[in-house]
Scaffold this motif. Structure first.
Motif, PDB file in Angstrom:
ATOM      1  N   THR A   1      58.693  -5.958  21.516  1.00 31.75           N
ATOM      2  CA  THR A   1      58.342  -5.948  20.059  1.00 31.75           C
ATOM      3  C   THR A   1      59.628  -5.209  19.531  1.00 31.75           C
TER       4      THR A   1
ATOM      5  N   ARG B   1      43.309  -3.404  24.891  1.00 31.45           N
ATOM      6  CA  ARG B   1      43.978  -4.556  24.673  1.00 31.45           C
ATOM      7  C   ARG B   1      44.000  -5.204  25.917  1.00 31.45           C
TER       8      ARG B   1
ATOM      9  N   ASN C   1      56.237  -3.176  24.484  1.00 27.48           N
ATOM     10  CA  ASN C   1      57.028  -2.449  23.705  1.00 27.48           C
ATOM     11  C   ASN C   1      58.297  -2.936  23.387  1.00 27.48           C
TER      12      ASN C   1
ATOM     13  N   TYR D   1      52.146  -2.020  18.333  1.00 31.45           N
ATOM     14  CA  TYR D   1      51.261  -2.806  18.117  1.00 31.45           C
ATOM     15  C   TYR D   1      51.195  -3.145  16.532  1.00 31.45           C
TER      16      TYR D   1
ATOM     17  N   ARG E   1      49.495 -14.993  17.686  1.00 29.34           N
ATOM     18  CA  ARG E   1      48.580 -14.176  18.349  1.00 29.34           C
ATOM     19  C   ARG E   1      48.356 -14.772  19.814  1.00 29.34           C
TER      20      ARG E   1
ATOM     21  N   ARG F   1      54.299  -5.359  15.569  1.00 29.07           N
ATOM     22  CA  ARG F   1      54.260  -6.670  15.985  1.00 29.07           C
ATOM     23  C   ARG F   1      53.090  -7.476  15.117  1.00 29.07           C
ATOM     24  N   GLN F   2      52.286  -6.645  14.578  1.00 24.98           N
ATOM     25  CA  GLN F   2      51.464  -7.624  13.822  1.00 24.98           C
ATOM     26  C   GLN F   2      52.013  -7.865  12.388  1.00 24.98           C
TER      27      GLN F   2
ATOM     28  N   ASN G   1      52.872   2.629  22.108  1.00 22.75           N
ATOM     29  CA  ASN G   1      52.274   1.175  21.786  1.00 22.75           C
ATOM     30  C   ASN G   1      51.419   1.000  20.830  1.00 22.75           C
ATOM     31  N   GLU G   2      50.750   2.075  20.122  1.00 24.72           N
ATOM     32  CA  GLU G   2      49.869   1.930  18.949  1.00 24.72           C
ATOM     33  C   GLU G   2      50.964   1.519  17.604  1.00 24.72           C
TER      34      GLU G   2
END
Length: 277
Positions: free
Chosen positions: A83, A69, A80, A167, A223, A170-171, A163-164
């Motif tokens: 988010t 990323r 993080n 991520y 994005r 956030r999506q 973080n995953e």
């Protein structure tokens, strides 16, 4: 050098049954990623390589995803934090009269909007579906946020661990907000199907295509503005095309988003109102 390390991590993750020597090499890669955090696993791997394989795989996968990323450690912490703040805002906004978790009706967030529209039943099926689809997204976000909270509560937690999940959160949050904007701004008056039955099918098809186009454009903008690496001419062009698409379909863009777009060099098309003024 950084790309070489990323490539080595990728190669290790492809190994189905690594030898003890390869496991030790994997532990060495971990140590290079984060010497302070991974020293314990590295030391154990020197003595009992096989016993540390699951931990080495898990942590290397985290570091690999972060590197792909394009994020540095400070950027991971910032991503993080932003988010979590954004998602907690989403999860806290539930309109009055909507059941909370544990009751019969699904939880549906309002996000500061008017809630379900009075003309909801008059909206095309594709727009009506946004309401239920976002209800499911909201519940997914609640589950992911709970998992993240449990992870953060652990004494050995580090930003790379979460973080995953951040991520993914956030999506989902971007998709939810983009779809709500479509739902809230959809104009029934200007898209009513005409009285000619022969043309009704074509108009519905055009509407459905437009909704998908609008969703894709809003996602591209979201994005693009959330990009953590420097913009390229190609990435800016994609954002510009998305903005042009929304204006061509007479969609609105929030003032705060417009300012962010201008800040990265995106041109905002003039509306008919602007031209008249």
């Amino acid at each position: 050098m950084d790309q070489i390390l990323t490539a080595k991590i990728f190669n290790f993750l492809q190994l189905e049954n690594p030898t003890e020597t390869q496991i030790i090499e994997g532990a060495t890669l971990l140590l290079q990623c984060n010497p302070n955090r991974e020293r314990g696993i590295y030391n154990t791997a020197m003595r009992r390589p096989k016993s540390t394989l699951p931990w080495i795989r898990t942590d290397l996968k985290k570091y690999y995803d972060i590197r792909k990323r394009g994020l540095t450690t400070p950027e991971v912490e910032k991503f993080n934090s932003e988010t979590i703040s954004r998602v907690e805002q989403t999860l806290s906004m539930v309109p009055s009269g909507v059941a909370q978790e544990g009751e019969d009706a699904p939880v549906v967030p309002a996000l500061g909007t008017r809630g379900m529209r009075e003309d909801h039943d008059q909206l095309p099926p594709e727009v009506q579906a946004i309401w239920e689809r976002n209800a499911e997204r909201w519940k997914k976000m609640a589950r992911l946020h709970f998992q993240l909270s449990q992870m953060i509560a652990k004494p050995d937690y580090a930003p790379c661990d979460g973080n995953e999940l951040c991520y993914q959160l956030r999506q989902v949050d971007d998709e939810l907000r983009n779809d709500y904007e479509i739902y809230d701004t959809y104009d029934v008056v200007n898209t009513v199907v005409g009285s000619n039955p022969d043309s009704a099918g074509d108009k519905v098809d055009v509407f459905t295509d437009n909704v998908k186009t609008i969703q894709n454009a809003r996602t591209a903008i979201s994005r693009g503005l959330g990009r953590k690496t420097p913009h390229t001419a190609e990435s800016l062009q994609k954002i510009q095309e998305a903005v042009n698409t929304l204006f061509a379909l007479k969609q609105t863009i929030k003032a705060e988003t417009v300012e962010k777009l201008k800040a990265v060099g995106i041109s905002i098309p003039k509306t008919e109102t602007d031209a008249e003024g």
